[in-house]
Design a protein around this motif. Sequence first.
Motif, PDB file in Angstrom:
ATOM      1  N   TYR A 158       0.830  -1.201   0.000  1.00 56.65           N
ATOM      2  CA  TYR A 158       0.000   0.000   0.000  1.00 56.65           C
ATOM      3  C   TYR A 158       0.866   1.254   0.000  1.00 56.65           C
ATOM      4  N   ALA A 159       1.947   1.246   0.768  1.00 55.55           N
ATOM      5  CA  ALA A 159       2.870   2.375   0.760  1.00 55.55           C
ATOM      6  C   ALA A 159       3.523   2.528  -0.608  1.00 55.55           C
ATOM      7  N   ALA A 160       3.851   1.398  -1.238  1.00 54.93           N
ATOM      8  CA  ALA A 160       4.448   1.473  -2.580  1.00 54.93           C
ATOM      9  C   ALA A 160       3.461   2.052  -3.584  1.00 54.93           C
ATOM     10  N   VAL A 161       2.194   1.652  -3.501  1.00 53.72           N
ATOM     11  CA  VAL A 161       1.181   2.207  -4.408  1.00 53.72           C
ATOM     12  C   VAL A 161       0.998   3.697  -4.160  1.00 53.72           C
ATOM     13  N   GLN A 162       0.952   4.094  -2.903  1.00 51.27           N
ATOM     14  CA  GLN A 162       0.836   5.517  -2.590  1.00 51.27           C
ATOM     15  C   GLN A 162       1.995   6.300  -3.196  1.00 51.27           C
ATOM     16  N   LEU A 163       3.185   5.801  -3.002  1.00 56.68           N
ATOM     17  CA  LEU A 163       4.363   6.486  -3.513  1.00 56.68           C
ATOM     18  C   LEU A 163       4.359   6.531  -5.039  1.00 56.68           C
ATOM     19  N   HIS A 164       3.940   5.457  -5.671  1.00 58.57           N
ATOM     20  CA  HIS A 164       3.883   5.422  -7.131  1.00 58.57           C
ATOM     21  C   HIS A 164       2.875   6.435  -7.660  1.00 58.57           C
ATOM     22  N   ILE A 165       1.691   6.474  -7.046  1.00 61.24           N
ATOM     23  CA  ILE A 165       0.659   7.414  -7.508  1.00 61.24           C
ATOM     24  C   ILE A 165       1.105   8.852  -7.283  1.00 61.24           C
ATOM     25  N   GLN A 166       1.676   9.137  -6.122  1.00 61.52           N
ATOM     26  CA  GLN A 166       2.159  10.488  -5.841  1.00 61.52           C
ATOM     27  C   GLN A 166       3.239  10.898  -6.838  1.00 61.52           C
ATOM     28  N   SER A 167       4.146  10.004  -7.154  1.00 63.82           N
ATOM     29  CA  SER A 167       5.222  10.314  -8.099  1.00 63.82           C
ATOM     30  C   SER A 167       4.675  10.532  -9.504  1.00 63.82           C
ATOM     31  N   ALA A 168       3.725   9.678  -9.923  1.00 68.63           N
ATOM     32  CA  ALA A 168       3.144   9.835 -11.252  1.00 68.63           C
ATOM     33  C   ALA A 168       2.409  11.166 -11.371  1.00 68.63           C
ATOM     34  N   LEU A 169       1.680  11.551 -10.328  1.00 71.51           N
ATOM     35  CA  LEU A 169       0.997  12.846 -10.360  1.00 71.51           C
ATOM     36  C   LEU A 169       1.987  14.000 -10.395  1.00 71.51           C
ATOM     37  N   MET A 170       3.067  13.870  -9.696  1.00 67.80           N
ATOM     38  CA  MET A 170       4.062  14.934  -9.662  1.00 67.80           C
ATOM     39  C   MET A 170       4.761  15.100 -11.003  1.00 67.80           C
ATOM     40  N   LEU A 171       4.977  13.968 -11.685  1.00 66.90           N
ATOM     41  CA  LEU A 171       5.627  14.053 -12.999  1.00 66.90           C
ATOM     42  C   LEU A 171       4.730  14.726 -14.036  1.00 66.90           C
ATOM     43  N   GLU A 172       3.439  14.741 -13.767  1.00 62.92           N
ATOM     44  CA  GLU A 172       2.514  15.377 -14.685  1.00 62.92           C
ATOM     45  C   GLU A 172       2.313  16.860 -14.397  1.00 62.92           C
ATOM     46  N   ARG A 173       2.946  17.369 -13.372  1.00 63.03           N
ATOM     47  CA  ARG A 173       2.779  18.777 -13.045  1.00 63.03           C
ATOM     48  C   ARG A 173       3.479  19.671 -14.057  1.00 63.03           C
ATOM     49  N   GLU A 174       2.973  20.888 -14.123  1.00 63.92           N
ATOM     50  CA  GLU A 174       3.550  21.864 -15.060  1.00 63.92           C
ATOM     51  C   GLU A 174       4.966  22.216 -14.635  1.00 63.92           C
ATOM     52  N   GLY A 175       5.821  22.166 -15.554  1.00 60.27           N
ATOM     53  CA  GLY A 175       7.215  22.460 -15.273  1.00 60.27           C
ATOM     54  C   GLY A 175       8.091  21.238 -15.297  1.00 60.27           C
ATOM     55  N   LEU A 176       7.491  20.058 -14.971  1.00 57.79           N
ATOM     56  CA  LEU A 176       8.268  18.820 -14.966  1.00 57.79           C
ATOM     57  C   LEU A 176       8.047  17.992 -16.227  1.00 57.79           C
ATOM     58  N   GLN A 177       6.976  18.305 -16.979  1.00 60.04           N
ATOM     59  CA  GLN A 177       6.682  17.511 -18.173  1.00 60.04           C
ATOM     60  C   GLN A 177       7.750  17.664 -19.238  1.00 60.04           C
ATOM     61  N   SER A 178       8.374  18.815 -19.257  1.00 65.73           N
ATOM     62  CA  SER A 178       9.374  19.087 -20.310  1.00 65.73           C
ATOM     63  C   SER A 178      10.795  18.759 -19.891  1.00 65.73           C
ATOM     64  N   VAL A 179      10.943  18.232 -18.678  1.00 66.78           N
ATOM     65  CA  VAL A 179      12.294  17.908 -18.207  1.00 66.78           C
ATOM     66  C   VAL A 179      12.718  16.572 -18.815  1.00 66.78           C
ATOM     67  N   GLY A 180      13.686  16.580 -19.661  1.00 68.24           N
ATOM     68  CA  GLY A 180      14.108  15.360 -20.349  1.00 68.24           C
ATOM     69  C   GLY A 180      14.753  14.357 -19.430  1.00 68.24           C
ATOM     70  N   ALA A 181      15.378  14.847 -18.356  1.00 70.16           N
ATOM     71  CA  ALA A 181      16.063  13.934 -17.449  1.00 70.16           C
ATOM     72  C   ALA A 181      15.099  13.011 -16.706  1.00 70.16           C
TER      73      ALA A 181
END
Length: 991
Positions: A158-181
Amino acid sequence: MGMFDGFPLPPDKGYLRDDLLTIRESWAAARFDSLPHVVRILSSKDREGELGVLKEQRDIIEDVVDEVVHAYHGGFNKAIQNYSQILRLFSESSESIEVLKVDLAESKKRLSARNKQLHQLWYRSVTLRHIISLLDQIEGIAKVPARIEKLISDKQYYAAVQLHIQSALMLEREGLQSVGALQDIRSDLSKLQGILFFKILEDLHAHLYNKGEFSSVASSMHEKDDEVPTTTVVAITANSLQPVSLSPVDGRSSYDGHDGDSSLEPNDERLNGGDGKDVKVYQIPLWLFNSTPDEFVETIKKSDAPIHVKYLQTMVECLSLLNKIAAASALICQRLRPTVHGIITSRIKAHSEFINSSVDKATRTGATSLHLMKGQLESYQLSKQKRQNGISLAGNLLAVSPVSPVMAPTGKAQAAAKELLNSILDSVVRIFGNHIVIGELIESKSSPQSDTKILKSMSTDAYLDSKASHFSIGFSLTVLQSECQQLICEILRATHEAASADAAVQTARLASKAPTKEKSDGSEDGLTFAFRFTDATLSVPNKGVEFKHQGGWSKKGSDVSQEGYGSAAVLPEQGMYLAASVYRPVHQFTERLASMLPKRYSQLGNDGLLAFVENFVKDHLLPTMFVDYRKSVQAAISSKFCPAAFRPRAHNHASYASSIEKGRPVLQGLLAIDYLAKEASVLGWAQAIPKFAADLMKYVQTFLERTYERCRTSYMEAVLEKQSYMIIGRHDIDKLMRLDPASACLPNAFSQSNVRNNSSGAGSIDVESELSVLLLNLRPIRQENLIRDNHKIVLLASLSDSLEYVADSIERLVQVSPQNVEGGNPSQTSSSPARDLALSANEYRKLAIDCLKVLRVEMQLETIFHLQEMTHREYLENQDAEEPDDFVISLTAQITRRDEEIAPFVSGVKRNYIFGGICGTAANASIKALADFKSINLFGVQQICRNSIALEQTLAAIPSIDSEAAQQKLEHVRTYYELLNMTSEARYLNS
């Protein structure tokens, strides 16, 4: 409290307080009126004294006032000083404010001159803060895959799923979508999503089938009162956990785990009830230990559900957060049948290994198969001792049963089948309980169409097809029952005709099929039975290892083809009779399922498995059982198959034994029938299948009726065309025999009221006299009308005792039989199995009584036959003879021989009844013969007395005969004849 108590008087002047008490309170009134005091002084005789008192009071008050003023003087001075200081500070502040106003006006003027530059600097600061925040987030996201892998390895899904969902949402935020790294991070998270899904699915699958760490089977060994185990005891109050914010504005990292503000350590004051209130402390489950607190975590903590239910809820919640409910449902459906099949197979294999190890251990200790089957016959109280002729009674009876000892109602195979099936069905119930939890969770998450609506709009087959890719409680129930049915078919050695048909469809179709009243050949229900039960004898092996031949329970049982579930390794191949041990576990299994099922699934026919077993018992087991037992009954009472069935066994005992264990000489055929009746009735098979007890009792009734006919035939063969048989059928003689007190010893003690009325006095003598007269009127008795074959006499005696034994056994059977086998009280129905059995017992007793009556009348006719020669003789002897007449010697020899031959076969009371009528018949015959004598002299009288003495001695030698009654009757004969030698005067005096 006084009005002067509050004055601050010093301790050294405490006397002033006492002085103040002498002053009246009227002097302290708010409005002082001096007129009363002036009038009092003017009107006083001692005006000077009154003025003196007033002066003293004045002085006291002045002293008190001085002390009060002195006490408060310092405070007054300090207050004045403070007030002066405050005024000074206010004056200085006023001056400073004026200066500050001037400075602020100057600052405003200068700042307004550089407004544009300040705005640019502010914008740069905001941009820099945002960049710093993004860099912090990127640094945190780079560590996410490793952290997720660590959580997966620790099974913190459950902690792994929480962390995965939080990370996926964060990667979709404005400013991070264009980061190639971050592209590699996105790729790693995508892979981890698949890995996480299959890990969760595998763990959920293991717990579905009670193989996981937190399954009901595992938790029951460590859990008490649904206590949730944790690695460390962590108590958490409702407000002790603070969520970690994911907002980038506050600059806090989302991936640093629990910080100091979200510690899992308990608040000591709350735990210890520091506020005086009782606070319920909850524990966090082990698998949620690293999870971020949220609504679901709080719900699980406060839930009272068992630990395995909480874990299943967590796994489904993980799948729901991953949006993998549909995929997981399909995979669970695909693996349901093979998994259940494997569980059943593995359990049977483990059971087989346990049995084999037990047999090997018994073999190493020298145990034989008879030792392993110890107790098989104890329930029927059969003798395990050998008779003196070396024949084992228990072994003979076992050979009569159509089933081997292993397959008997209480045999090892039945116990093994019941134990094995109970174990498997219990596992299936536990599995189904997990499936109910998962099914309801999946349906609530996926919100499929209502099963009730589907059932109303679809046929059963269409319903199963629609559920093939969507997990539901109904689908799980159908598949589980299908696998259980296939296992039962294998145990019963029943095979499906259509092997390629879906077993789930077969189960649903059989469940909806109404039971038929007519006998079925199995073609309509899709089943064929490719065997017949043929093992009807018991072989006693010399070594315990040969026990495998009784049912394949040894290691060599692996030679049997291991198709299906492999039950052939632990159960006999002839499995139809195992339906008796299958019925009760299936019935209990069905009741447990019914109690677990939600109401909306009641239309699925959860009793389909029970209906299948009941149809199998009714349409296949009962007909087969009837045929097999009918053959065994026929063999037991047939002279062709069992020559000794109605032949009294050679008996070396000189006396009668009262019980089977002590060697009661019950005929072999009737003893076997009694054994079969007990085995086939409520004492045997009906205990396992109580619903069909009435049918089994009817079978027993049929067998007993057939046996009674055979006993009647044997009886008729012994008495056919014999005078004694025809005599007891006469109404007048039958009535007198019922009134005869000797009839009280008969099995049913009929006419006891008449017996009591005629058991003493003249009435008893009259009955015996009337019987003797009727029998004497039958002279001359011909030899061909008597039973001259002593073997038939012994047969009648043994048959009587055997019939009584079976009648007693039937009555005991009636007492333990269910009183409502046909839905009502037997006493209120015209026909019932219990009533029919009671009638059978009555018929057996009547035939037993007829045998005794024939023997009694036969011995009386035998006496008359020998004594009737007296009427053809002249008792004019010329010398004193030393021996009784030849016909008396022949009679006494016949009596002695028959008594010796029947003594081991009837009780002493019955022997008394058989031979007890000889005395009265002989006495009456001897007295009646005097009228037929042509002449008699003194020596003739002595000869008749000698005959009487010889008969008396013979009867006295029979232990059961009342020697005093016999002596009295025969002495009457001697007295009667001795009167012939007296003169008329002497006879008159003696009279």
